[in-house]
Enzyme design. Structure first.
Site, PDB file in Angstrom:
ATOM      1  N   CYS A   1       0.833  -1.205   0.000  1.00 19.16           N
ATOM      2  CA  CYS A   1       0.000   0.000   0.000  1.00 19.16           C
ATOM      3  C   CYS A   1       0.870   1.258   0.000  1.00 19.16           C
ATOM      4  CB  CYS A   1      -0.879   0.051   1.237  1.00 19.16           C
ATOM      5  SG  CYS A   1      -2.023  -1.301   1.339  1.00 19.16           S
TER       6      CYS A   1
ATOM      7  N   ARG B   1       5.104   0.143  -6.319  1.00 19.46           N
ATOM      8  CA  ARG B   1       5.034  -0.693  -5.116  1.00 19.46           C
ATOM      9  C   ARG B   1       4.032  -1.832  -5.280  1.00 19.46           C
ATOM     10  NH1 ARG B   1       6.759   2.436  -0.398  1.00 19.46           N
ATOM     11  NH2 ARG B   1       5.316   1.322   0.921  1.00 19.46           N
TER      12      ARG B   1
ATOM     13  N   TRP C   1      -3.000  -2.604  -1.680  1.00 19.90           N
ATOM     14  CA  TRP C   1      -2.557  -3.957  -1.993  1.00 19.90           C
ATOM     15  C   TRP C   1      -3.259  -4.823  -0.952  1.00 19.90           C
ATOM     16  CZ3 TRP C   1       0.410  -8.285  -0.588  1.00 19.90           C
ATOM     17  CH2 TRP C   1       1.059  -8.963  -1.629  1.00 19.90           C
TER      18      TRP C   1
ATOM     19  N   ASN D   1      -1.449   2.294   5.706  1.00 19.87           N
ATOM     20  CA  ASN D   1      -0.606   1.209   5.219  1.00 19.87           C
ATOM     21  C   ASN D   1      -0.153   0.436   6.447  1.00 19.87           C
ATOM     22  OD1 ASN D   1       1.345  -0.449   4.123  1.00 19.87           O
ATOM     23  ND2 ASN D   1       2.830   1.192   3.769  1.00 19.87           N
ATOM     24  N   GLY D   2      -0.354  -0.896   6.420  1.00 19.10           N
ATOM     25  CA  GLY D   2       0.034  -1.715   7.568  1.00 19.10           C
ATOM     26  C   GLY D   2      -1.096  -2.661   7.924  1.00 19.10           C
TER      27      GLY D   2
ATOM     28  N   GLU E   1      19.611 -16.569  -7.931  1.00 20.15           N
ATOM     29  CA  GLU E   1      19.082 -15.268  -8.342  1.00 20.15           C
ATOM     30  C   GLU E   1      18.514 -15.348  -9.768  1.00 20.15           C
ATOM     31  OE1 GLU E   1      18.146 -12.741  -6.980  1.00 20.15           O
ATOM     32  OE2 GLU E   1      18.159 -11.146  -8.450  1.00 20.15           O
TER      33      GLU E   1
ATOM     34  N   LYS F   1      14.669 -14.493 -10.746  1.00 20.87           N
ATOM     35  CA  LYS F   1      14.299 -13.479 -11.747  1.00 20.87           C
ATOM     36  C   LYS F   1      13.350 -14.087 -12.762  1.00 20.87           C
ATOM     37  CE  LYS F   1      15.098 -10.691 -10.092  1.00 20.87           C
ATOM     38  NZ  LYS F   1      15.827 -10.245  -8.937  1.00 20.87           N
TER      39      LYS F   1
ATOM     40  N   GLU G   1       9.798 -15.008 -11.217  1.00 19.21           N
ATOM     41  CA  GLU G   1       8.932 -13.931 -10.722  1.00 19.21           C
ATOM     42  C   GLU G   1       8.368 -13.045 -11.834  1.00 19.21           C
ATOM     43  OE1 GLU G   1      10.614 -10.919  -8.146  1.00 19.21           O
ATOM     44  OE2 GLU G   1      12.535 -11.046  -9.163  1.00 19.21           O
TER      45      GLU G   1
ATOM     46  N   HIS H   1      21.548 -35.130  -6.096  1.00 25.87           N
ATOM     47  CA  HIS H   1      20.921 -35.658  -4.882  1.00 25.87           C
ATOM     48  C   HIS H   1      19.406 -35.479  -4.923  1.00 25.87           C
ATOM     49  CE1 HIS H   1      24.822 -36.350  -3.078  1.00 25.87           C
ATOM     50  NE2 HIS H   1      25.170 -35.127  -3.436  1.00 25.87           N
TER      51      HIS H   1
ATOM     52  N   LYS I   1       6.899  -4.127  -4.589  1.00 27.11           N
ATOM     53  CA  LYS I   1       8.308  -3.738  -4.507  1.00 27.11           C
ATOM     54  C   LYS I   1       8.795  -3.714  -3.065  1.00 27.11           C
ATOM     55  CE  LYS I   1      12.209  -2.304  -6.148  1.00 27.11           C
ATOM     56  NZ  LYS I   1      13.029  -3.401  -6.710  1.00 27.11           N
TER      57      LYS I   1
HETATM   58  C1  F6R Z   1      13.122 -10.038  -6.253  1.00 30.66           C
HETATM   59  C2  F6R Z   1      12.947  -9.000  -5.263  1.00 30.66           C
HETATM   60  C3  F6R Z   1      12.604  -9.395  -3.883  1.00 30.66           C
HETATM   61  C4  F6R Z   1      13.329  -8.492  -2.866  1.00 30.66           C
HETATM   62  C5  F6R Z   1      12.868  -8.826  -1.447  1.00 30.66           C
HETATM   63  C6  F6R Z   1      13.636  -8.049  -0.410  1.00 30.66           C
HETATM   64  O1  F6R Z   1      13.456  -9.523  -7.493  1.00 30.66           O
HETATM   65  O2  F6R Z   1      13.057  -7.846  -5.561  1.00 30.66           O
HETATM   66  O3  F6R Z   1      12.892 -10.726  -3.644  1.00 30.66           O
HETATM   67  O4  F6R Z   1      14.698  -8.704  -3.005  1.00 30.66           O
HETATM   68  O5  F6R Z   1      11.507  -8.528  -1.326  1.00 30.66           O
HETATM   69  O6  F6R Z   1      13.513  -6.682  -0.610  1.00 30.66           O
HETATM   70  P1  F6R Z   1      14.503  -5.652   0.053  1.00 30.66           P
HETATM   71  O7  F6R Z   1      15.833  -5.840  -0.565  1.00 30.66           O
HETATM   72  O8  F6R Z   1      13.902  -4.320  -0.239  1.00 30.66           O
HETATM   73  O9  F6R Z   1      14.530  -5.967   1.518  1.00 30.66           O
END
Ligand code: F6R
Length: 598
Positions: free
Chosen positions: A2, A28, A74, A100-101, A473, A477, A480, A496, A593
């Protein structure tokens, strides 16, 4: 998650500005939006499900004013519906609230209010705040006191902005959810993060947990709420040097692509600011002498943390552990006052990371952090922060901030190991040069690889040593943003279990080490999966030629800096696959985000 904005102006109308600020928070993630505006002493609300643009089209139906609040939602409590969208208003329509929360035990307050005759029109926890303020107003009369008394009854996490009929100001409260105040000329603002307001101001006040504030067009007043009494707090204005241009896509189709292309420039910038990290490195070294180091992070930052552990061990001979932030409460019983938390977070607002830090602090542990967003909650909770200097990241999938986190961990580990500034700088400049000169080529080959992946159900990513987290990673990527199932594995662990999934045509992307000893082992792993029919794609140093079905050779000068090179094709493979499948890489479904709930 949010997003909140609020604007108080002397004369002009606010709707256009509220919408512009809300749009800066779109990254976000949200499912519905709304605004509430005070005009001629009355509150007008417009809200709905869908994009902010949809709300814009209907704003013609409400009167503009000079004080207003806005929200992108959200969903957490209650489904996605117009009724559940914010702002929420009280029964008499005199109080509007955005939040927000998540509130704990809000049902208890709700039931109490229902017994007093309040009628609720949504399933949200937020709506209780509006009714509670209305109730307190009727009892107390004074709006600031009524607001603070209402806030005192709330438990849980909240960033709240509220307007009240007849009063030309916005009231704010914060506990465990981000809220910043932007200071302008003849107008003042509030928002969930600085990105929403950079086009208006670079002067910010970061509210702390337990604080409430009042903003008028000309004034900001802040109090700390303690035992239901308010103690005035001094306004501390900080100047943030992020340029608003960084929030613009420029000629790129998506922010994610722009942010991938920014990476060589960020590396050059970091290569030229190695001295900035000396104090932090000294502190980490000193702290490590009294106890253990626990690296704590989530998602992509967790992968950077794994690489950090590798670098601290290999370069500095330093012992550390890495704990996924959401698991910290269960896995950290040994952490005590002699230990140090090294928290890594792009946003500095990830609830799981903040909770881990609060637990560790409550046991007396020291907290160092590596963060991107200035003024974020994590930086407030830390004894010292090393900023990764990557600028705002708008694409939901972390790209440039992963590379910058790894680069900073490389700098810190190298400094602790006694490496000279010149050598550290050379290491980073070499990577930056390789990326600069090969970016277009990497992108072309990655697009070709994406055409081989887009109709597959599963993709595997394999790495060894320092590039095992890079493989994790790469898989994160791809899954997601393209929604293709992907798994990252240490190449040696593959046999394994996951080898059972290898059959003809299953793609495996293998990161080939430049280090000879590890490379020998991975060659054997590649042979193993090829003999079972896997379709192998290798990303490998130019100096070798490992047989595979498809390969991308890159100039890798050192194994220790190789994650910063190898991750770039993985980001671009994910990007091109998502775009070819018609998916918006900047806004993957269900993801936000900044993950501000546990
Ligand atoms: C993946 C991604 C998330 C963030 C995670 C932690 O592409 O962006 O996995 O890495 O939500 O976010 P931060 O780094 O802001 O704590």
């Amino acid at each position: 998650m949010c997003g909140i904005v609020g604007i108080a102006k002397r004369r002009d109308h606010v709707i256009k500005d509220l919408i512009a600020a809300l749009k800066k928070l779109e990254y976000r993630g949200y499912d519905s939006a709304g605004i509430a505006v005070l005009s001629n002493g009355t509150i007008h609300v417009i809200k709905g499900v869908g994009t902010i643009d949809k709300v814009i089209n209907s704003t013609r139906s409400i009167k503009d004013g000079n004080v207003g609040i806005g929200h992108t939602r959200w969903a957490t409590h209650g489904g996605v519906s117009k009724e559940n969208a914010h702002p929420h208003i009280s029964c008499n329509g005199e109080v509007a609230v955005v939040h927000n929360g998540t509130l704990d035990d809000f049902n208890i307050i709700r039931d109490k209010l229902i017994r007093k005759g309040h009628k609720f029109s949504s399933e949200t926890d937020t709506e209780v705040i509006a009714h509670l303020i209305e109730e307190k107003l009727a009892e107390i009369g004074d709006p600031v006191k009524a607001f603070s008394q209402a806030i005192y009854e709330l438990k849980g996490s909240y960033a709240i902005a509220s307007i009240i009929k007849g009063y030309n100001f916005i009231l704010l409260a914060r506990n465990k959810s981000p809220l910043v105040i932007g200071v302008g000329n003849g107008e003042n603002y509030c928002a969930s993060d600085v990105a929403a307001l950079l086009h208006k101001t670079n002067r910010f006040i970061f509210l702390k947990d337990g604080e409430i504030a009042l903003i008028t067009p000309d004034r900001v007043d802040i109090w700390y709420l303690s035992e239901s009494t308010m103690k005035k707090v001094e306004n501390k204005i900080e100047v943030i040097d992020w340029s608003p241009q960084l929030l613009d896509k420029g000629n790129y189709e998506y922010f994610m692509l722009k942010e991938i292309y920014e990476q060589p420039y960020i590396l050059n910038k970091l290569a030229n600011s190695i001295d900035y990290y000396k104090k932090f490195s000294d502190q980490l070294l000193r702290y490590s002498e009294s106890g253990g180091i626990s690296i704590v992070a989530a998602g992509t930052s967790y992968h950077a943390g794994l690489i950090g552990k590798f670098l601290l061990s290999k370069l500095a001979g330093m012992r550390s552990e890495v704990i996924i932030a959401s698991e910290f409460p269960e896995w950290s019983h040994h952490v005590n006052k002699s230990d140090t938390i090294l928290a890594i977070s792009q946003s500095g607002e990830t609830a799981d990371v903040l909770e881990a830090v609060r637990i560790a602090k409550s046991r007396g542990a020291k907290v160092l952090s590596i963060a991107n967003v200035p003024g974020s909650t994590l930086t407030r909770l830390s004894d010292e922060t090393a900023f990764i200097q990557a600028g705002p990241e708008i694409g939901v999938a972390a790209t440039k901030t992963f590379l910058a986190q790894v680069a900073v961990l490389y700098i810190i580990s190298s400094l602790i190991s006694g490496k000279s500034t010149v050598r550290i700088k050379d290491g980073l400049i070499n990577v930056a040069k390789e990326l600069e000169s090969s970016m277009e080529h990497i992108s072309t080959i990655s697009r070709r690889i994406s055409s081989l992946l887009m109709d597959r159900e599963h993709v595997f990513f394999l790495g060894r040593g320092i590039n095992y987290p890079t493989a994790l990673e790469g898989a994160l990527k791809l899954k997601e943003i393209s929604y293709i199932h992907a798994e990252g594995y240490p190449a040696g662990e593959y046999k394994h279990g996951p080898l059972a999934l290898i059959e003809k045509g299953v793609p495996s992307i293998v990161l080939v080490p430049s280090d000879e000893r590890t490379r020998e082992k991975i060659i054997y792993n590649i042979m193993e999966i090829r003999s079972r029919g896997a379709f192998t794609i290798t990303i490998q140093p130019k100096s070798v030629n490992i047989p595979s079905d498809f390969s991308l050779p890159l100039d890798v000068k050192s194994e220790l800096t190789s994650p910063m090179i190898y991750v770039v094709p993985l980001q671009l493979i994910a990007y091109h696959t998502a775009v070819s499948l018609g998916r918006n890489p900047d806004k993957p479904r269900n993801l936000a985000k900044s993950v501000t709930v546990e």
